[in-house]
Enzyme design. Structure first.
Site, PDB file in Angstrom:
ATOM      1  N   ASP A  45       0.860  -1.195   0.000  1.00  0.00           N
ATOM      2  CA  ASP A  45       0.000   0.000   0.000  1.00  0.00           C
ATOM      3  C   ASP A  45       0.895   1.244   0.000  1.00  0.00           C
ATOM      4  O   ASP A  45       1.599   1.506   0.973  1.00  0.00           O
ATOM      5  CB  ASP A  45      -0.897   0.002   1.247  1.00  0.00           C
ATOM      6  CG  ASP A  45      -1.870   1.168   1.242  1.00  0.00           C
ATOM      7  OD1 ASP A  45      -3.000   0.991   0.728  1.00  0.00           O
ATOM      8  OD2 ASP A  45      -1.498   2.260   1.713  1.00  0.00           O
ATOM      9  N   TYR A  50       3.289   9.841  -0.658  1.00  0.00           N
ATOM     10  CA  TYR A  50       4.347   9.264   0.185  1.00  0.00           C
ATOM     11  C   TYR A  50       5.729   9.479  -0.439  1.00  0.00           C
ATOM     12  O   TYR A  50       6.744   9.310   0.241  1.00  0.00           O
ATOM     13  CB  TYR A  50       4.138   7.761   0.434  1.00  0.00           C
ATOM     14  CG  TYR A  50       2.842   7.376   1.114  1.00  0.00           C
ATOM     15  CD1 TYR A  50       2.014   8.335   1.706  1.00  0.00           C
ATOM     16  CD2 TYR A  50       2.433   6.055   1.170  1.00  0.00           C
ATOM     17  CE1 TYR A  50       0.829   7.972   2.311  1.00  0.00           C
ATOM     18  CE2 TYR A  50       1.244   5.686   1.779  1.00  0.00           C
ATOM     19  CZ  TYR A  50       0.444   6.646   2.341  1.00  0.00           C
ATOM     20  OH  TYR A  50      -0.738   6.283   2.937  1.00  0.00           O
ATOM     21  N   LYS A  75      -2.634   5.928  -4.461  1.00  0.00           N
ATOM     22  CA  LYS A  75      -3.743   6.841  -4.167  1.00  0.00           C
ATOM     23  C   LYS A  75      -3.540   8.191  -4.853  1.00  0.00           C
ATOM     24  O   LYS A  75      -2.404   8.663  -4.973  1.00  0.00           O
ATOM     25  CB  LYS A  75      -3.859   7.077  -2.653  1.00  0.00           C
ATOM     26  CG  LYS A  75      -3.767   5.805  -1.830  1.00  0.00           C
ATOM     27  CD  LYS A  75      -3.975   6.006  -0.355  1.00  0.00           C
ATOM     28  CE  LYS A  75      -3.618   4.746   0.429  1.00  0.00           C
ATOM     29  NZ  LYS A  75      -2.222   4.612   0.807  1.00  0.00           N
ATOM     30  N   HIS A 108      -7.580   9.685  -2.079  1.00  0.00           N
ATOM     31  CA  HIS A 108      -6.906   9.618  -0.769  1.00  0.00           C
ATOM     32  C   HIS A 108      -7.752  10.229   0.360  1.00  0.00           C
ATOM     33  O   HIS A 108      -7.829   9.665   1.448  1.00  0.00           O
ATOM     34  CB  HIS A 108      -5.547  10.319  -0.882  1.00  0.00           C
ATOM     35  CG  HIS A 108      -4.529   9.828   0.086  1.00  0.00           C
ATOM     36  ND1 HIS A 108      -3.190   9.719  -0.220  1.00  0.00           N
ATOM     37  CD2 HIS A 108      -4.634   9.412   1.374  1.00  0.00           C
ATOM     38  CE1 HIS A 108      -2.533   9.265   0.834  1.00  0.00           C
ATOM     39  NE2 HIS A 108      -3.384   9.069   1.811  1.00  0.00           N
TER      40      HIS A 108
HETATM   41  P1  NAD Z   1       0.687   1.833  11.875  1.00  0.00           P
HETATM   42  O1  NAD Z   1      -0.448   1.780  12.835  1.00  0.00           O
HETATM   43  O2  NAD Z   1       0.933   0.711  10.943  1.00  0.00           O
HETATM   44  O3  NAD Z   1       1.938   2.148  12.786  1.00  0.00           O
HETATM   45  C1  NAD Z   1       3.234   2.126  12.309  1.00  0.00           C
HETATM   46  C2  NAD Z   1       4.173   2.257  13.504  1.00  0.00           C
HETATM   47  O4  NAD Z   1       3.919   1.187  14.433  1.00  0.00           O
HETATM   48  C3  NAD Z   1       5.621   2.071  13.080  1.00  0.00           C
HETATM   49  O5  NAD Z   1       6.200   3.281  12.691  1.00  0.00           O
HETATM   50  C4  NAD Z   1       6.233   1.504  14.329  1.00  0.00           C
HETATM   51  O6  NAD Z   1       6.595   2.573  15.181  1.00  0.00           O
HETATM   52  C5  NAD Z   1       5.124   0.739  14.960  1.00  0.00           C
HETATM   53  N1  NAD Z   1       5.250  -0.719  14.711  1.00  0.00           N
HETATM   54  C6  NAD Z   1       5.049  -1.395  13.560  1.00  0.00           C
HETATM   55  N2  NAD Z   1       5.222  -2.711  13.753  1.00  0.00           N
HETATM   56  C7  NAD Z   1       5.553  -2.881  15.051  1.00  0.00           C
HETATM   57  C8  NAD Z   1       5.857  -3.999  15.849  1.00  0.00           C
HETATM   58  N3  NAD Z   1       5.831  -5.240  15.353  1.00  0.00           N
HETATM   59  N4  NAD Z   1       6.158  -3.805  17.153  1.00  0.00           N
HETATM   60  C9  NAD Z   1       6.155  -2.557  17.673  1.00  0.00           C
HETATM   61  N5  NAD Z   1       5.864  -1.447  16.980  1.00  0.00           N
HETATM   62  C10 NAD Z   1       5.569  -1.608  15.675  1.00  0.00           C
HETATM   63  O7  NAD Z   1       0.521   3.218  11.073  1.00  0.00           O
HETATM   64  P2  NAD Z   1       0.574   3.704   9.585  1.00  0.00           P
HETATM   65  O8  NAD Z   1       1.885   3.468   8.972  1.00  0.00           O
HETATM   66  O9  NAD Z   1       0.089   5.086   9.604  1.00  0.00           O
HETATM   67  O10 NAD Z   1      -0.537   2.813   8.858  1.00  0.00           O
HETATM   68  C11 NAD Z   1      -0.236   1.685   8.040  1.00  0.00           C
HETATM   69  C12 NAD Z   1      -0.378   2.021   6.585  1.00  0.00           C
HETATM   70  O11 NAD Z   1      -1.661   2.599   6.327  1.00  0.00           O
HETATM   71  C13 NAD Z   1       0.595   3.097   6.081  1.00  0.00           C
HETATM   72  O12 NAD Z   1       1.900   2.661   5.928  1.00  0.00           O
HETATM   73  C14 NAD Z   1      -0.088   3.494   4.808  1.00  0.00           C
HETATM   74  O13 NAD Z   1       0.140   2.526   3.786  1.00  0.00           O
HETATM   75  C15 NAD Z   1      -1.547   3.499   5.225  1.00  0.00           C
HETATM   76  N6  NAD Z   1      -2.029   4.843   5.652  1.00  0.00           N
HETATM   77  C16 NAD Z   1      -3.023   5.424   4.924  1.00  0.00           C
HETATM   78  C17 NAD Z   1      -3.534   6.655   5.293  1.00  0.00           C
HETATM   79  C18 NAD Z   1      -4.638   7.251   4.491  1.00  0.00           C
HETATM   80  O14 NAD Z   1      -4.981   8.426   4.704  1.00  0.00           O
HETATM   81  N7  NAD Z   1      -5.231   6.518   3.581  1.00  0.00           N
HETATM   82  C19 NAD Z   1      -3.025   7.339   6.409  1.00  0.00           C
HETATM   83  C20 NAD Z   1      -2.005   6.723   7.134  1.00  0.00           C
HETATM   84  C21 NAD Z   1      -1.528   5.464   6.756  1.00  0.00           C
END
Ligand code: NAD
Length: 276
Positions: A45, A50, A75, A108
């Site tokens: 994704d 990004y 997106k 998005h």
């Molecule tokens: P997430 O909830 O996946 O959190 C990521 C954070 O969690 C990492 O930076 C790390 O600090 C922690 N983490 C990850 N794996 C871990 C583990 N095993 N143990 C401990 N900590 C851990 O947040 P995200 O990245 O915002 O969301 C996931 C994906 O969703 C993004 O990468 C993106 O592709 C998508 N996204 C979309 C939107 C949108 O507006 N459509 C917004 C934000 C994210």
């Protein structure tokens, strides 16, 4: 490890668990996506905003994995809503990804203040008809935004990608999505590390009981609710760990205890008022 496939309302399927690259450094994206693909992830994704679609594309190209085994989402950024700009935007994304089609293309954010999302959605329908995107969907759409698409256009979005984690479980929106055949994708599935989700006894007790990490428990909770998710990490061990979630099952009581953490707590922007 077999990742469940979820069938979308257009008949195509999506791997329920993927790897998200929001805030993955463009310089590191190729290496980390390659690692994810070697780990077994087949769903990536990304988004134009990004700034790392090229790294995703290079990792895909060097992976040797047949195109039809991969599921790639990108997106359309907010500033590119509206028909002419949207076409240029998808063409740029495809070029950066080195692909002739994405599996899923999303608006998005709705940006209701611009009032362009209905027109933009019609443009995405055209992209789908032309084969530039196999499936089309939206992100951060609330019920009123979806109601307009359903009333004014021909296509029900395949997915709505929204903020969703235990403290912000989106139960009302989810019921609407389920009722209309729209699959729920969770962004920020781990709460983006912005509150002490892993220290919640509902999560840490289940982790201890199953000999797994709190992150694995939360990912399992999402999977058990039928949610599509793609947790992000830039740490190789965590990228592997977040995919290793099919060797245990949460009990109904454990799922219910995590459900009870819902308190309507956003960690991100409100789509009704976001103006970026
Ligand atoms: P997430 O909830 O996946 O959190 C990521 C954070 O969690 C990492 O930076 C790390 O600090 C922690 N983490 C990850 N794996 C871990 C583990 N095993 N143990 C401990 N900590 C851990 O947040 P995200 O990245 O915002 O969301 C996931 C994906 O969703 C993004 O990468 C993106 O592709 C998508 N996204 C979309 C939107 C949108 O507006 N459509 C917004 C934000 C994210």
């Amino acid at each position: 490890m077999t990742v469940p496939q979820i069938t979308l309302n257009d008949g195509h399927t999506i791997p329920q668990l993927g790897y998200g690259v929001f805030k993955v450094d463009p310089e590191e994206t190729e290496r980390l996506v390659s690692l994810a693909l070697e780990t077994g992830y087949r769903h990536i994704d990304t988004a134009a905003v990004y700034g790392n679609e090229e790294g995703v594309g290079r990792a895909i190209a060097s992976s040797g994995i047949p195109r039809d085994e991969l599921f790639i989402t990108t997106k359309l950024w907010n500033s590119e809503q509206g028909s002419a700009r949207a076409r240029a935007a998808i063409e740029t994304s495809l070029e950066k990804l080195g692909l002739d089609r994405v599996d899923l293309y999303l608006i998005h954010w709705p940006r209701p203040d611009l009032d362009l999302y209905v027109e933009t959605w019609r443009q995405l329908e055209t992209f789908r008809d032309e084969g530039l995107a196999t499936s089309i969907g939206v992100s951060n759409f609330h019920r009123p935004h979806l109601e307009r698409l359903l009333a004014e256009t021909e296509t029900v979005p395949a997915v709505d990608q929204v903020e969703l984690h235990p403290a912000f479980a989106q139960t009302e929106l989810r019921t609407y999505l389920d009722d209309h055949g729209i699959r729920t994708e969770a962004w920020g599935p781990l709460g983006q590390g912005k509150y002490d989700l892993f220290g919640e006894p509902a999560v840490s007790d289940a982790a201890a009981a199953h000999g797994v990490t709190p992150a694995q428990v939360v990912i399992r909770w999402h999977l058990d609710h039928g949610t599509i998710l793609f947790p992000k990490s830039s740490t190789p061990e965590r990228i592997a760990q977040n995919f290793d979630v099919f060797g245990f099952d949460l009990t109904a009581d454990e799922v219910a205890a995590i459900d009870a953490l819902d308190r309507g707590q956003r960690v991100g922007s409100d789509p009704d008022t976001a103006t970026f």
